[in-house]
Structure formats: structure tokens, C-alpha cells
Design an enzyme around this catalytic site. Structure first.
Site, mmCIF file in Angstrom:
data_model
loop_
_atom_site.group_PDB
_atom_site.id
_atom_site.type_symbol
_atom_site.label_atom_id
_atom_site.label_comp_id
_atom_site.label_asym_id
_atom_site.label_seq_id
_atom_site.Cartn_x
_atom_site.Cartn_y
_atom_site.Cartn_z
ATOM 1 N N THR A 78 -6.251 -5.359 -1.271
ATOM 2 C CA THR A 78 -7.007 -4.277 -0.629
ATOM 3 C C THR A 78 -7.281 -3.206 -1.683
ATOM 4 O O THR A 78 -6.365 -2.754 -2.363
ATOM 5 C CB THR A 78 -6.191 -3.691 0.535
ATOM 6 N N LYS A 98 -12.639 -4.118 4.847
ATOM 7 C CA LYS A 98 -11.172 -4.136 4.883
ATOM 8 C C LYS A 98 -10.612 -2.714 4.967
ATOM 9 O O LYS A 98 -9.681 -2.447 5.732
ATOM 10 C CB LYS A 98 -10.607 -4.861 3.661
ATOM 11 N N LYS A 108 -0.258 3.687 1.219
ATOM 12 C CA LYS A 108 -1.231 3.216 0.222
ATOM 13 C C LYS A 108 -2.613 2.981 0.857
ATOM 14 O O LYS A 108 -3.629 3.496 0.353
ATOM 15 C CB LYS A 108 -0.721 1.904 -0.383
#
EC number: 1.1.1.411
Lengths: 296, 296
Positions: free
Chosen positions: A95, A171, A239
Site C-alpha cells: 500500500t 487502495k 501508517k
């Protein structure tokens, strides 16, 4: 097909095992000896460094933590690029921000390598079954080349267009929803507990009604069981919501709910809960209000 | 059974028609002549004031907007209480704060009336089918007395305990989730559009993945179609998230995500969008960033 998998974490190990099961010649690459030993025991070749992949590798799936690790694993000193066959395809599945995916695609293009911006979802269990979901963008040639790899590791491949960056965008937006849904599941469950509702009844009502989300159903089940072993950890959403706010800032775009959720995961991390299952962000409310969680 | 339904809005009309279909002797009460005409045309008795319900009414379902209206309809001047048979049951179904539900229950008790704190969900279509979901708390005697009413109007009745206030608590917590899920659905869709994702593809990916919620799936479908006719309006969530923050404040409990979502619905209302379908809170992002919504 000669395939490399870089990063044998929960998703990467699943992908590597699925590729092996499908009959490919797979080298799994990870710095951690335990991960290499597990994959070797399953019959795979292993490498401690990306430039020790098999010469002439035709496809490499990169399932490391972020863009910087992906860049280093492919194009850094000791990176995999030198081992790839002409016309090989890079499946970039960490990602990352769309800009980072586009930059990697440009570097691949300079080297005449095919590139797919191809983040994945589905969790460790689905990865092991070869049933991940892939959200990919890139050229038709890259999709063609990667087809045997996807056949082995994915149940569903979304082809989102020719341009690298769209996969990453979708995503990141998905993670915005996932992160906020987990945080609000915790907020709601915590408030319900404080107000005197039975947590189990509250769970049963919500999951049968319009207030449900995939994340509420999945993560609050673990909170009800008091099971904080990380399937996906608080730190992942510190994150990933960081990527959301970074991407949004680059676009001059306000994301008030994602920003608030990021602060809540950051608070949980500050409390030493970063390695716990992400639904245990509920401990932020526990710390503030003294509520008793189920099973405590 | 002689039943009164006070408030012939989308939910109340559905309940009244379902009760009529089940063979009860139903009086529908609403100040609005059009609502009364619709129910009369279906064969029901009608009343413009709550004290014009049939003498000896055995059950009254109150589906008005909030606690203040419920209080007035039952116990105010011209309220229904005077028309109720001894031992009749009040089914209090407006969304309200738990304290308000407890206060109403106390007033009912003083008058030897049975009381259920019984908010509903499911939307207008399910109400018409007699398939609402009811989240109720109250005495066993009240549940017994209300059973024929619930049989006619509900697909599922959650019995959440003996104490009035629990039904309201569970409904308010449910609305916290529902409201935040709608607002974050809009935030995510808006960000995806700004970042260049195809809105339809983004919808398809999210609804097949772990980032999905009931509200994302339902409300963003309407945004994709550009259909802003209100099934549930922005104003409802200005009100219901107001109840969430009010209940939380009374408990000294922080609800950062619900508070943020409330501000977003308030912004949509300020823009004149209060009467639009609630997913069109996305117009707040449109106003700030100039994104183009599907179909515009």
C-alpha cells in the site's frame, strides 16, 4: 514461470505458497531467517537479498511494507531489477501513495520492465488460499504477463485502467473507509458499554441492521472475545491513514474523518497498543473513561 | 385490538397500514390532512389530535420526530393518555435520548400504563411491509401486551431488557454508526473522484471488500445515480448525531468521530441541503473542492 516474491510477511507468504502450489518456480525473498525457513520447508527456493532471485525471473511480486522498501527492493543497491528477464513484470502490491506508484512505474519503464500498480486486500487467511483481491492498474501487456501469477494468488483482480496510480488510489481510499470503520466501531461499542448496553446484544443488533460495516462485524467480534492478537495491527492503520492524509494534502483535499481516525490510532500506539489487533483502538476510550471491556 | 398510531410519517404510515392489514381496529393520528386522507383511503379511522383516538385504546404506537413531540402527544394537553384503556401499552418509537425515554416511562407508570422504550429501524419500505426492526426494553407485561402490535409491524423485535432507556441507548449508538458511515462514505467517494478514480469502479471494489458498510453500499448507489430525493434526509442526521453527542456529553464520554460527522451534516444543512438524501452530504466536499459528482 520463474517468479520471485519479495517480502514473506503474512500476505507475501500466502502469495508465495499459492504460487508454489500452482506449479511455478518460486523464490521467496526475506531478510528474516525464520520466514525463509518456513518457505523453504514448503519446498520453495529462498533468498536473503533481492539480487539473489533466480536469474531471468519473469515476474516479481513485491509485498513489503511501503513505497520506500519497494523502491529499495527493486531498484536500490542489491535490488531485484538486475535479475529480471527482459520484459518481466513487476507486481507492486505494498500500500503506497499514488505518486509513489507512478514514480516506480516510471523507473520500471526506463528499464523496459512491465509494471502493475497492484495493491491487495483480503487478509492473511485469504492470501494462503490464493484468494486475495487485487486492485490493479497498468498496461494490457503487463496484465497479460502477470495473468498466471494472479491466477495462482487472487480470487478477484480488478483491472482499474492503464495508468499506474489508480490501483494505489483505490487502495488508499479503501483504507480510509476501513480505518474509519474500525475506529467508529470502537467509539460506538465503547459508548454503548458506558451507557449500560450489553455489548453482545449491541453487537447482535448492529450487525443485523443498517449500522453494520464489514469491519464492525469482524473486529468487534474480537473485542467481545477479548482477543487482541494482531491479525491486522493498530500500527498498520497509523501508517495507512497517514497515507490517506498525505495523499489528500497533496490534492488540497480535506479528510476530517480520516484525520480524526488517524489521531485515535496514533493515541492507541502512544499507549503501547501499536502491535495489538486494530479493533483494540477501543482502549483509547477505555483509558479516557475507565469502561470495562468484555472479558476484563 | 384497538390500536392508535400517532404520527403518520414514512415509518408511522407503514406501521398503521401493517396493523390495519393484520385486522386490528386502527386509528391513525396526524395533524397533516394529507396523511389522514391517505390512511382513511386505506380503510383506517383517523384523528387530527391524540385525544381523539378511540376510547379504550389498548395500544398506542408513537412515531413522531422526537422526545418532546412524544411527550406532548401522550401526556400534554390534548394528549392520548386520556383515551387509553387501563393497562394499555405505549410503544414509544421515536429516536430519543435514553434519559427522555426513562422520563416518559416514569410518567406512564404514574398512570398505571405499560411502556416500551421501542425505537425502530428499517426504512419506509420495510415499514410498509410490516417488517421493521424494533429495539425494545421494558417489562415482560408490556412486551406481552404489545405482542400483537409487533407481530403486525415488525420482522424482528430485540428484547433488550426490563429497563426503559436501553432501547433508546442501542438506537442512539446505532445512529452513531449509521451517521459516521454515511459521512465517511461521502468523504471517501469524494476523495476518490478528486484523485481520478472512476466512481463506479471505486464503488464496485469497495462493496466487494472489507471497506464496505451497509450505508456505503446503499447511499453511494444513490450518489452514483445522482438521485438526491430524500429517503432519509441530511436533517435526520443533524438531529440524530445531536442526540449522540448530547447523550455522550451527559455521560462525560468523548465521541470525536460522531462529533466530526455531525459538523459535516450541519455544513450540508447550512448549504441548503438539509432536505436532500443524506448521502448528499458529499456536496460539502464538492463545495470545498469543486469536484464533479456523477451525473453532473
Amino acid at each position: 514461470m520463474k517468479v520471485g516474491v519479495i517480502g514473506l510477511g503474512s500476505m507475501g507468504m500466502g502469495a508465495a505458497l499459492s504460487l508454489l502450489r500452482a506449479g511455478h518456480e518460486v523464490t521467496g525473498c526475506d531478510m528474516r531467517e525464520a520466514a525463509r525457513a518456513e518457505f523453504a520447508a514448503a519446498g520453495g527456493a529462498v533468498a536473503a537479498r533481492a539480487d539473489a532471485l533466480a536469474e531471468g525471473t519473469e515476474a516479481v511480486v513485491v509485498l513489503v511494507v511501503n513505497a520506500a522498501q519497494t523502491e529499495a527492493a527493486l531498484f536500490g543497491e542489491g535490488g531485484a531489477a538486475s535479475r529480471l528477464a527482459p520484459g518481466a513484470v513487476i507486481v507492486s502490491s505494498a500500500t503506497m501513495a499514488p505518486d509513489a506508484a507512478r514514480a516506480l512505474a516510471a523507473k520500471a519503464r526506463e528499464r523496459q520492465l512491465l509494471f502493475l500498480d497492484a495493491p491487495v486486500s483480503g487478509g492473511a487467511a485469504k492470501a494462503r488460499e490464493g484468494a486475495m483481491t487485487v486492485m490493479a492498474s497498468g498496461s494490457a501487456a503487463a496484465f497479460d504477463k502477470a495473468r498466471p501469477v494472479f491466477d495462482a494468488m487472487a480470487a478477484k483482480v480488478w483491472a482499474l485502467g492503464e495508468e499506474p496510480g489508480i490501483g494505489a488510489t483505490v487502495k488508499v481510499v479503501h483504507q480510509l473507509l476501513a480505518g474509519v470503520h474500525i475506529a467508529v466501531a470502537a467509539e460506538a461499542m465503547a459508548l454503548g458499554i458506558r451507557a449500560g448496553a450489553d455489548p453482545r446484544q449491541l453487537y447482535d443488533v448492529v450487525t443485523s441492521a443498517a449500522g453494520n460495516s464489514w469491519m464492525f462485524e469482524n473486529r468487534m467480534a474480537r473485542v467481545l472475545e477479548g482477543d487482541d492478537a494482531p491479525r491486522s495491527a493498530v500500527d498498520i492503520f497509523v501508517k495507512d491513514l497517514g497515507l490517506v492524509t498525505e495523499m489528500a494534502r497533496a490534492l488540497d483535499f480535506p479528510v476530517p474523518l480520516a484525520s480524526q481516525a488517524q489521531q485515535l490510532f496514533t493515541a492507541a500506539r502512544a499507549m503501547g497498543q501499536g502491535g495489538k489487533d486494530d479493533g483494540f483502538v477501543i482502549r483509547v476510550w477505555q483509558a479516557m473513561t475507565g469502561i470495562k471491556l468484555p472479558g476484563e
